[in-house]
Scaffold this active site. Sequence first.
Site, mmCIF file in Angstrom:
data_model
loop_
_atom_site.group_PDB
_atom_site.id
_atom_site.type_symbol
_atom_site.label_atom_id
_atom_site.label_comp_id
_atom_site.label_asym_id
_atom_site.label_seq_id
_atom_site.Cartn_x
_atom_site.Cartn_y
_atom_site.Cartn_z
ATOM 1 N N ARG A 22 0.839 -1.200 0.000
ATOM 2 C CA ARG A 22 0.000 0.000 0.000
ATOM 3 C C ARG A 22 0.877 1.255 0.000
ATOM 4 N NH1 ARG A 22 1.351 2.037 4.143
ATOM 5 N NH2 ARG A 22 0.216 3.896 3.532
ATOM 6 N N GLY A 23 0.211 2.387 -0.253
ATOM 7 C CA GLY A 23 0.949 3.643 -0.390
ATOM 8 C C GLY A 23 1.332 3.792 -1.858
ATOM 9 N N ALA A 24 1.121 4.997 -2.400
ATOM 10 C CA ALA A 24 1.215 5.195 -3.848
ATOM 11 C C ALA A 24 2.576 4.803 -4.439
ATOM 12 C CB ALA A 24 0.893 6.647 -4.173
ATOM 13 N N ALA A 25 3.659 5.210 -3.798
ATOM 14 C CA ALA A 25 4.982 4.911 -4.355
ATOM 15 C C ALA A 25 5.273 3.412 -4.293
ATOM 16 C CB ALA A 25 6.059 5.694 -3.593
ATOM 17 N N ARG A 65 -6.682 -0.923 -7.452
ATOM 18 C CA ARG A 65 -7.111 0.253 -6.680
ATOM 19 C C ARG A 65 -7.141 1.445 -7.637
ATOM 20 N NH1 ARG A 65 -4.263 1.174 -1.070
ATOM 21 N NH2 ARG A 65 -6.247 2.220 -0.648
ATOM 22 N N CYS A 130 -1.841 9.473 7.842
ATOM 23 C CA CYS A 130 -1.577 8.246 7.074
ATOM 24 C C CYS A 130 -0.082 7.896 7.138
ATOM 25 C CB CYS A 130 -2.081 8.381 5.645
ATOM 26 S SG CYS A 130 -2.271 6.790 4.801
ATOM 27 N N ASP A 199 -1.705 10.691 -3.223
ATOM 28 C CA ASP A 199 -1.947 9.598 -4.174
ATOM 29 C C ASP A 199 -2.072 10.134 -5.588
ATOM 30 O OD1 ASP A 199 -3.024 8.519 -1.448
ATOM 31 O OD2 ASP A 199 -2.569 6.808 -2.744
ATOM 32 N N ASN A 209 -5.445 12.585 -1.258
ATOM 33 C CA ASN A 209 -4.678 11.807 -0.285
ATOM 34 C C ASN A 209 -5.665 11.129 0.666
ATOM 35 O OD1 ASN A 209 -2.044 11.001 0.777
ATOM 36 N ND2 ASN A 209 -2.529 12.274 2.541
ATOM 37 N N LYS A 210 -5.137 10.400 1.621
ATOM 38 C CA LYS A 210 -5.951 9.622 2.567
ATOM 39 C C LYS A 210 -7.108 10.439 3.134
ATOM 40 C CE LYS A 210 -5.619 6.198 3.371
ATOM 41 N NZ LYS A 210 -6.467 5.192 2.666
#
Length: 323
Positions: A22-25, A65, A130, A199, A209-210
């Site tokens: 998880r997490g965009a990067a 996602r 986050c 994101d 973002n979150k």
Amino acid sequence: MDDRVPPEVRRTATEIDTMEIRGAATIADAAARALRTQATESDAADAEAFRAELRAAARALYETRPTAVSLPNALRYVLRGMSSTTVEGLRQNVVESADEFCARLERAQADLGEIGANRLRDGDTIMTHCHSTDALACVEAAVEQGKHVEAVVKETRPRNQGHITAKRLDELGVPVTLIVDSAARRYLNDVDHVLVGADAVAADGSVVNKIGTSGLAVNARDRGTPIMVAAQTLKLHPGTMTGHTVDIEMRDTAEVVDDETLAELGNPTVKNPAFDVTPPRYVDAIVTERGQFPPESIVILMRELFGEGTSEPWAEPSSRAEP
Ligand SMILES: O=C(COP(=O)(O)O)[C@H](O)[C@H](O)COP(=O)(O)O
């Protein structure tokens, strides 16, 4: 999922879907590596079959996602490298593009960290929401510059990514105060910066973002606390230059409340959006590896990097706009 998608790629897709990755990067990095695996293990009979396999894998990864634009940006980067006309040549193209992508991602994060660290002064306290590897890169670089930084970390319901942030900051030697999300306004008086990741960043400078980021930003603006977004250019959303909006992921309501409790409550409707949109007027700076930008000027960088737009990552090369 398409039959041509091998188990290793399916596993990565499932891990992104269930948020083990998880997490965009991190999602982008895993997707590029999955395409690399697909390429090295493919036994496609000819170049056309090879390309079709890679496109099927890209689609399976893309459909996990919807919000983090780093995912289609990563897939596009790797597939764009497929210029050969032979299977062996294509295999090498994909391996090279994937390796190059992952190396660039890592370097971009380190460069961004150095720039973001310049905004942090010795003795500053940040508030986080986050878990963002781009945001933490700024803190890490500041600590390496010898600055003492402290952090107020929001737990980030429902998935509690704040716990990951707390752990990482502790590993960096940063003293952490963990708070529930609803205590953020109370503690904004004690912090010098709100520091979050993204994101996706839209052409108008809006930051996706979150969920909870936008409320935090509005409160921070009210209190006069600067809001800094750490987002490498991989988070820039090219489609927003041509009028597309960013799809906000709605996740399973079981993340919010379990079925038994839900029944006890009389089965109310539950909503679980994973992300929200912070308008540019609440953001002070977007820190990228190419420098820091006021949100309103991010479109200039987007045009420079992407041209006027891009198509889906699995499109035929002939129908794809070059970034
Ligand atoms: O919102 C999240 C993660 O959401 P989720 O936990 O739902 O994936 C992060 O702030 C961004 O993805 C940036 O992270 P990074 O800077 O690591 O790309």
